[in-house]
Write a protein that holds these residues in place. Structure first.
Motif, short mmCIF file in Angstrom:
data_model
loop_
_atom_site.label_atom_id
_atom_site.label_comp_id
_atom_site.label_asym_id
_atom_site.label_seq_id
_atom_site.Cartn_x
_atom_site.Cartn_y
_atom_site.Cartn_z
N ASP A 1 0.84 -1.20 0.00
CA ASP A 1 0.00 0.00 0.00
C ASP A 1 0.87 1.25 0.00
O ASP A 1 1.94 1.29 0.61
CB ASP A 1 -0.92 0.01 1.22
CG ASP A 1 -1.94 -1.12 1.18
OD1 ASP A 1 -2.48 -1.38 0.09
OD2 ASP A 1 -2.15 -1.76 2.22
N VAL A 2 0.38 2.30 -0.68
CA VAL A 2 1.12 3.55 -0.80
C VAL A 2 0.43 4.68 -0.06
O VAL A 2 1.05 5.44 0.67
CB VAL A 2 1.32 3.93 -2.29
CG1 VAL A 2 2.04 5.26 -2.40
CG2 VAL A 2 2.08 2.83 -3.02
N ASN A 3 -0.88 4.78 -0.20
CA ASN A 3 -1.65 5.88 0.35
C ASN A 3 -2.48 5.37 1.53
O ASN A 3 -3.33 4.49 1.36
CB ASN A 3 -2.56 6.48 -0.73
CG ASN A 3 -3.19 7.78 -0.27
OD1 ASN A 3 -3.11 8.16 0.89
ND2 ASN A 3 -3.82 8.48 -1.21
N LEU A 4 -2.24 5.93 2.72
CA LEU A 4 -3.00 5.49 3.89
C LEU A 4 -4.47 5.86 3.79
O LEU A 4 -5.31 5.25 4.46
CB LEU A 4 -2.40 6.11 5.16
CG LEU A 4 -1.09 5.52 5.68
CD1 LEU A 4 -0.70 6.18 7.00
CD2 LEU A 4 -1.22 4.02 5.88
N ASP A 5 -4.79 6.85 2.99
CA ASP A 5 -6.19 7.27 2.87
C ASP A 5 -7.04 6.22 2.15
O ASP A 5 -8.26 6.24 2.24
CB ASP A 5 -6.27 8.61 2.14
CG ASP A 5 -7.64 9.25 2.27
OD1 ASP A 5 -8.18 9.22 3.40
OD2 ASP A 5 -8.17 9.75 1.27
N LYS A 6 -6.36 5.26 1.46
CA LYS A 6 -7.09 4.25 0.69
C LYS A 6 -7.04 2.86 1.31
O LYS A 6 -7.52 1.90 0.71
CB LYS A 6 -6.53 4.20 -0.73
CG LYS A 6 -6.71 5.50 -1.51
CD LYS A 6 -6.17 5.36 -2.92
CE LYS A 6 -6.37 6.65 -3.71
NZ LYS A 6 -5.85 6.55 -5.09
N VAL A 7 -6.45 2.74 2.49
CA VAL A 7 -6.35 1.43 3.13
C VAL A 7 -7.54 1.22 4.05
O VAL A 7 -8.40 2.11 4.21
CB VAL A 7 -5.03 1.30 3.90
CG1 VAL A 7 -3.84 1.51 2.96
CG2 VAL A 7 -4.96 2.30 5.06
N PHE A 8 -7.59 0.03 4.70
CA PHE A 8 -8.70 -0.30 5.58
C PHE A 8 -8.82 0.74 6.70
O PHE A 8 -7.84 1.15 7.30
CB PHE A 8 -8.49 -1.69 6.19
CG PHE A 8 -9.54 -2.08 7.18
CD1 PHE A 8 -10.74 -2.62 6.76
CD2 PHE A 8 -9.34 -1.88 8.55
CE1 PHE A 8 -11.72 -2.97 7.68
CE2 PHE A 8 -10.30 -2.23 9.47
CZ PHE A 8 -11.50 -2.78 9.04
N LYS A 9 -10.06 1.10 6.99
CA LYS A 9 -10.34 2.13 7.98
C LYS A 9 -11.47 1.67 8.89
O LYS A 9 -12.45 1.08 8.43
CB LYS A 9 -10.71 3.44 7.29
CG LYS A 9 -11.24 4.54 8.22
CD LYS A 9 -11.69 5.75 7.41
CE LYS A 9 -12.32 6.81 8.29
NZ LYS A 9 -12.80 7.97 7.50
N ALA A 10 -11.31 1.93 10.21
CA ALA A 10 -12.37 1.63 11.18
C ALA A 10 -12.41 2.75 12.19
O ALA A 10 -11.39 3.11 12.79
CB ALA A 10 -12.12 0.29 11.86
N THR A 11 -13.59 3.33 12.37
CA THR A 11 -13.76 4.41 13.35
C THR A 11 -14.31 3.82 14.63
O THR A 11 -15.37 3.17 14.63
CB THR A 11 -14.71 5.48 12.81
OG1 THR A 11 -14.20 6.00 11.57
CG2 THR A 11 -14.84 6.62 13.82
N LEU A 12 -13.59 4.02 15.72
CA LEU A 12 -13.95 3.43 17.01
C LEU A 12 -14.80 4.39 17.83
O LEU A 12 -14.88 5.59 17.54
CB LEU A 12 -12.67 3.06 17.77
CG LEU A 12 -11.65 2.22 16.99
CD1 LEU A 12 -10.42 1.94 17.84
CD2 LEU A 12 -12.27 0.91 16.51
N SER A 13 -15.41 3.86 18.88
CA SER A 13 -16.34 4.66 19.68
C SER A 13 -15.65 5.39 20.84
O SER A 13 -16.28 6.21 21.50
CB SER A 13 -17.44 3.76 20.25
OG SER A 13 -16.89 2.75 21.08
N ALA A 14 -14.36 5.08 21.10
CA ALA A 14 -13.65 5.73 22.20
C ALA A 14 -12.22 6.02 21.76
O ALA A 14 -11.71 5.46 20.80
CB ALA A 14 -13.66 4.84 23.45
N GLU A 15 -11.58 6.92 22.48
CA GLU A 15 -10.23 7.33 22.14
C GLU A 15 -9.21 6.28 22.57
O GLU A 15 -9.28 5.73 23.67
CB GLU A 15 -9.90 8.67 22.80
CG GLU A 15 -10.75 9.83 22.28
CD GLU A 15 -10.35 11.15 22.89
OE1 GLU A 15 -9.54 11.13 23.85
OE2 GLU A 15 -10.82 12.21 22.43
#
Length: 716
Positions: free
Chosen positions: A94-108
């Protein structure tokens, strides 16, 4: 001895290190590659041996990485968190982090931990922990709050214990510090309050920790410049209760107490610790290695460009920011010994690093033990027991210890045995020690690779064993040619048979000097025999104790000896054996024996070894004759009677062999001259004694004539 090697600077891509330095340095799935996360937007994969980056990934403008990137060792992928809640997973392609797997969590998220043998663990700022797989299955799951209001995580680390992960993290609230231990096989979370044990509070600036099967050894570098240790149980008996543990001082004033920034501490091994900071108030920052067992400074390197106060260590490499560049400093830590700690061992040292001698008052140092390998830790545990709120270390019973001897590792047995021997002795202590030795030796027979020499040394030093109780112990030491253990057995066992004593003597004479150089041998019975003043007196032909090596005491042999007077002088000034071999031979001289039983075994000694032993005895006799008291210096040196007895024993058992050896001719002549001179001295002393008696009788007769006297006879 420990040493710092030449530093390596990793360059190629500029690091966006903020005022607080980097976010972290983490290992990847390959030993020579590391993930470096700056305090801005970039993650760089470095290969240390090539000193260059293999890859670089950045989040887009406006996003900030808030958690160090780690490697998932199960999949080979990389994981990072930006903006506190957004988790990214990618791989080398992978080259661009904006295009890799993403998961938004509910806590910091505070930190992601990843080590070999388990899945990555996610620690949230609220104190809760989740496995990565469970978190990815439901990213928006509710995360519970573990910490109280105002409580902030300061440091965290994960270990593998019994093939299960154990997570520890330190929190701070209103100047008070707490330790949380999360175990995943039992899903228990334990909380401990860290007490200073002192009147004045100090700020904990840096943390490091190591673990064994029962305790987590937490070490902290405090604002007073000292390093403190706290022992925390890995598996507490009552996990639901808020417990308290006490810190004990480990090293005093390793850095300046005025240094509020730029300090860090890391454990390198069981006996060595790395410290980053300024040793004096006005000095430059230094990286140093300390021996915590003997409390000595082993190596130090100045860092003139300054650091960020961060220190990481992986695979014998120390990582830090030196100025604006990431620097790698390899290090070496040898097995800890007193000689190594005080710089008495030979070692190779690079020009870039210098060893600074550090002298300690052993009588006043805190918890300083010179006995077993971890006596210092045992003493700290004992001090902790004096405090009512402290945690009581768990000590195995004798049955549990015997069970552990059958199955556990050598290192674990050594630690548990040390704890067991530290407790108060009972009436059946000698029986228990005998069972322990039997168990250790029994496993040695079953497993040839198992040889717990440190454990055996510990039980010998209890002074409750004898050869009759454990004859197999000496047999194993003879089989392994373990001269250090044989020396200890000769010193501790009063009933060693003459055949075993002679077997030890053969090993002491035959073992090579190279092997002895690498062996830790007690040389307290050996002193520095070089004495130029006495040698000059010998050359001036001053008679000492009735003996003059140049005197004409042997009419048939003087011509040959006078022609080789220079060789004779050299024999009187140089010891024929090394100090370590001399210490081993002194243990033989101190051993008890019966002449009738010893003589047959002495006949089997090879001629060259026999000559070496005779030359050493002759050298000791020379040194005794040079001293007015007819004794040798040092602690428990051989006595003159012991030296003479062994010379007679060797000559009686091997006289025919000695006579046939050309090299022995001069030695026999010298011994003959010694005996003849001593006979002459004693003859003259007898004459003087008779003269004094006659004078005393005359004086008594004179007094009896002039005065009336009463004589009192005391009958014993």
């Amino acid at each position: 001895m420990a040493a710092l090697e030449e530093e390596i600077t990793l360059s190629g891509v500029p690091l966006g290190a903020g005022p607080d330095g980097l976010l972290g340095v983490e290992p990847s799935e390959r030993a020579d590659q590391f993930l470096v996360t700056d305090s801005g937007r970039t993650v760089i994969l470095y290969k240390v041996s090539d000193q260059k980056p293999l890859g670089s990934w950045s989040v887009k403008q406006g996003q900030i990485i808030t958690c160090p990137a780690v490697c998932n060792f199960q999949t080979g992928e990389y994981i990072v968190v930006h903006d506190d809640k957004v988790l990214r997973i990618w791989n080398n392609e992978d080259v661009n982090l904006d295009k890799v797997f993403k998961a938004t969590l509910s806590a910091e998220v505070y930190r992601i931990h990843s080590i070999q043998g388990t899945e990555p663990l996610v620690l949230f700022k609220a104190g809760a922990v989740r496995g990565l797989e469970a978190l990815l299955a439901e990213p928006q799951q509710k995360i519970e709050t573990v910490l109280t209001d105002g409580e902030v995580i300061k440091w965290t680390k994960v270990f593998m214990v019994f093939k299960h992960p154990v997570l520890i993290f330190i929190t701070e609230k209103d100047g008070n510090y707490f330790a949380y231990v999360q175990t995943f096989n039992s899903c228990n979370l334990s909380k401990y309050t860290l007490l200073s044990g002192q009147k004045e509070k100090s700020v904990m600036q840096s943390f490091t920790a190591s673990v064994d099967r029962k305790f987590i050894s937490l070490k902290s570098l405090n604002s007073d410049g000292g390093i403190y240790e706290t022992l925390i149980p890995t598996y507490p008996s009552d996990p639901d209760r808020n417990k308290m543990v006490v810190k004990s001082l480990l090293l005093k004033a390793v850095v300046s107490g005025n240094a509020r920034n730029g300090v860090a501490v890391s454990i390198l091994d069981q006996n060595h610790i790395a410290v980053l900071g300024t040793p004096l108030p006005a000095s430059k920052e230094c990286l140093s290695i300390w021996n915590i067992r003997f409390q000595t400074l082993q190596a130090s390197k100045q860092l003139p460009q300054g650091t960020s106060g961060q220190l990481w260590y992986y695979a014998e490499n120390l990582f830090m920011l030196h100025g604006k560049f990431l620097t790698v400093i390899p290090y070496k830590c040898e097995v800890s010994s007193l000689a190594g700690a005080l710089g008495k061992l030979k070692h190779t040292q690079d020009p870039g690093a210098h060893t600074v001698p550090h002298f300690v008052n052993w009588d006043t140092s805190h918890g300083c033990g010179l006995g077993s390998q971890n006596s210092e830790q045992s003493r700290r545990i004992l001090r902790t027991r004096k405090v009512e709120v402290s945690v009581q270390p768990e000590v195995l019973t004798s049955k549990q210890l015997l069970s552990a001897i059958k199955n556990d590792s050598e290192k674990h047995i050594e630690v548990e045995l040390r704890k067991f021997l530290a407790i108060k002795r009972t009436s059946d202590f000698h029986t228990i020690i005998e069972d322990i030795v039997t168990g250790l030796l029994g496993r040695c027979k079953i497993e040839p690779s198992f040889y717990p020499r440190n454990c055996l040394m510990q039980v010998i030093q209890t002074c409750v064993l004898s050869y009759s109780l454990c004859p197999e112990l000496v047999e194993v030491a003879l089989e392994k040619a373990d001269v250090q253990m044989l020396q200890l057995c000769l010193q501790q066992f009063p009933d060693i048979p003459e055949s075993v004593t002679c077997a030890c003597l053969k090993i002491f004479l035959s073992i090579g000097d190279d092997s002895l150089q690498e062996t830790d041998i007690n040389t307290e019975s050996v002193c520095n025999y070089s004495d130029t003043v006495q040698d000059e007196k010998m050359e001036e032909q001053i008679i000492q104790n009735g003996f003059n090596p140049e005197e004409d005491n042997c009419n048939n042999c003087d011509k040959e000896l006078n022609e080789k007077s220079q060789d004779t002088a050299e024999e009187t000034t140089s010891c024929p054996v090394t100090p370590k071999r001399a210490a081993l031979l002194n243990a033989i001289l101190h051993s008890a024996y019966s002449e009738i039983f010893l003589l047959p075994h002495l006949k089997d000694i090879p001629a060259q070894h026999l000559m070496l032993f005779l030359q050493y005895l002759y050298f000791l006799y020379l040194k005794c004759s040079q001293n007015a008291t007819m004794t040798l210096p040092g602690i428990h040196p051989p006595t003159l009677n012991q030296i003479m007895d062994w010379i007679c024993l060797l000559l009686d058992a091997n006289f025919t062999v000695v006579v046939m050896i050309p090299e022995a001719k001069r030695l026999l002549i010298n011994l003959y001259k010694f005996v003849k001179s001593q006979i002459s001295v004693y003859s003259e002393l007898n004459k003087i004694e008779v003269s004094f008696r006659e004078l005393q009788k005359l004086n008594q007769e004179k007094n009896n004539r002039e005065l009336y006297s009463i004589e009192v006879l005391e009958l014993f």
